[in-house]
Design a protein around this motif. Structure first.
Motif, short mmCIF file in Angstrom:
data_model
loop_
_atom_site.label_atom_id
_atom_site.label_comp_id
_atom_site.label_asym_id
_atom_site.label_seq_id
_atom_site.Cartn_x
_atom_site.Cartn_y
_atom_site.Cartn_z
N VAL A 141 23.20 22.88 38.42
CA VAL A 141 24.80 23.51 38.16
C VAL A 141 24.62 24.98 39.07
N GLY A 142 26.50 25.16 39.32
CA GLY A 142 26.76 26.65 39.90
C GLY A 142 27.33 27.48 39.36
N VAL A 143 27.08 28.66 40.23
CA VAL A 143 27.76 29.68 38.88
C VAL A 143 28.19 30.87 39.56
N LEU A 144 29.62 30.84 39.74
CA LEU A 144 30.68 31.60 41.11
C LEU A 144 31.41 32.28 40.01
N THR A 145 31.09 33.57 40.93
CA THR A 145 31.28 35.22 40.30
C THR A 145 31.53 36.16 41.40
N GLY A 146 32.58 37.08 41.51
CA GLY A 146 32.52 38.08 42.57
C GLY A 146 31.53 39.40 42.51
N ALA A 147 31.54 39.97 43.70
CA ALA A 147 30.45 41.20 43.97
C ALA A 147 31.68 42.60 43.45
N GLU A 148 30.69 43.28 42.80
CA GLU A 148 31.19 44.98 42.34
C GLU A 148 32.07 44.68 41.65
N ASN A 149 31.51 43.51 39.92
CA ASN A 149 32.85 44.01 39.61
C ASN A 149 33.87 43.51 39.45
N THR A 150 34.24 42.52 40.37
CA THR A 150 36.18 41.47 40.28
C THR A 150 35.30 40.33 41.28
N PHE A 151 36.11 39.39 40.00
CA PHE A 151 36.08 37.81 40.60
C PHE A 151 37.26 37.82 41.80
N SER A 152 38.11 37.72 41.74
CA SER A 152 38.70 37.63 42.51
C SER A 152 40.07 37.78 42.76
N ALA A 153 41.30 39.02 43.21
CA ALA A 153 42.15 38.86 42.96
C ALA A 153 43.94 38.13 43.78
N GLY A 154 43.03 37.29 43.81
CA GLY A 154 43.29 35.86 44.76
C GLY A 154 43.73 35.67 46.39
N MET A 155 45.11 34.90 46.86
CA MET A 155 45.07 35.29 48.51
C MET A 155 45.54 35.98 48.70
N ASP A 156 44.64 36.80 50.05
CA ASP A 156 44.60 37.66 50.82
C ASP A 156 45.71 37.13 51.43
N LEU A 157 46.72 38.33 50.41
CA LEU A 157 48.64 38.39 51.14
C LEU A 157 49.12 38.82 52.68
N LYS A 158 47.76 39.16 53.19
CA LYS A 158 48.26 40.43 54.18
C LYS A 158 47.41 39.60 54.93
N ALA A 159 46.00 38.76 54.91
CA ALA A 159 46.36 37.62 55.98
C ALA A 159 47.16 36.85 56.21
N ALA A 160 47.20 36.16 55.26
CA ALA A 160 48.67 34.62 54.99
C ALA A 160 49.61 35.08 55.51
N LEU A 161 49.64 36.44 55.93
CA LEU A 161 51.38 36.88 57.01
C LEU A 161 50.93 36.97 58.08
#
Length: 249
Positions: A49-69
């Motif tokens: 089984v896998g468990v997916l989480t995020g560091a420092e009490n944040t899962f993910s803010a989603g797509m990095d829009l600055k990188a996408a630009l």
């Protein structure tokens, strides 16, 4: 730079998105490394089984829009956003959500089989506020998880809800005190690991069987949106911390 960490805990692989300085937003590096971590989970017969989480009490803010630009893609061909949302995984994957699970972050959670959330976690699909749609699985999966009109409110307003409210809607499997989501997800993983792996894989294959066609249709609509002036304006406005000026073009 390592932006996705893995740790083996018994027969469970704990996968952590580790970009806290960007609220664990997904760029090309995260997508590539997350896909590699999922490959490790799939290829190791001693991992169940896998468990997916995020560091420092944040899962993910989603797509990095600055990188996408700058033209950077958070998708992996054939595997979708973050290398996960369209991946054909045979082993169960549990999302352990603390803090923000916004946009693509929420879609990563929806791409998992189970979700455990801290009571003050924030789930939202704000893509329409940027001229986009929730094309990483949100539009396809959310209406299947909660009542139609509630899903449409999510998708059309872009407003978030808490982990507590997500539990009331049946969107998550467990609601925990803040900070306990990963620990509870690991306990849940142990329960899943007691069951026959071939049977678990068969359940996943059947349940996810109808999604591939829906993603193909969605890709065509997303392609049209990505060519619009409004998408560019939405991303630019976000990067410049201002309200977008929509033209409908």
């Amino acid at each position: 730079m390592t932006e996705v960490r893995t740790e083996r805990i018994g027969s469970t692989l704990l996968i952590t998105i580790d970009r806290p300085q960007a609220r664990n937003a997904v760029n090309a590096a995260v997508a590539t490394q997350l896909a590699a971590a999922l490959d490790d989970l799939e290829s190791d017969p001693t991992l169940r089984v896998g468990v997916l989480t995020g560091a420092e009490n944040t899962f993910s803010a989603g797509m990095d829009l600055k990188a996408a630009l700058t033209g950077e893609s958070p998708e992996i061909p054939g595997r979708g956003f973050g290398g996960l949302t369209e991946a054909e995984l045979t082993k169960p994957l549990i999302a352990a959500v603390e803090g923000f699970a916004m946009g693509g972050g929420f879609e990563l959670a929806l791409g998992c089989d189970l979700i455990v959330a801290g009571e003050d976690a924030k789930f939202g699909l704000p893509e329409v506020k940027r001229g986009l749609i929730a094309a990483g699985g949100g539009v396809i999966r959310l209406p299947k998880r909660i009542p139609h009109h509630l899903a449409m409110e999510f998708l059309l307003t872009g407003e978030p809800i808490t982990g507590r409210r997500a539990g009331e809607l049946g969107l998550v499997n467990r609601v925990t005190p803040n900070g306990d989501a990963a620990a509870v997800a690991l306990q849940l993983a142990e329960k899943l690991a007691e069951n026959a792996p071939l049977a678990l894989a068969a359940v996943k294959k059947i349940v996810r069987g109808s999604e591939a066609k829906a993603f193909a249709v969605q890709r065509e609509e997303t392609k049209k949106l990505m060519q619009s002036k409004d998408v560019r304006e939405g991303m630019t406005a976000f990067a410049e911390r201002r309200a977008p000026k929509w033209t409908g073009e």
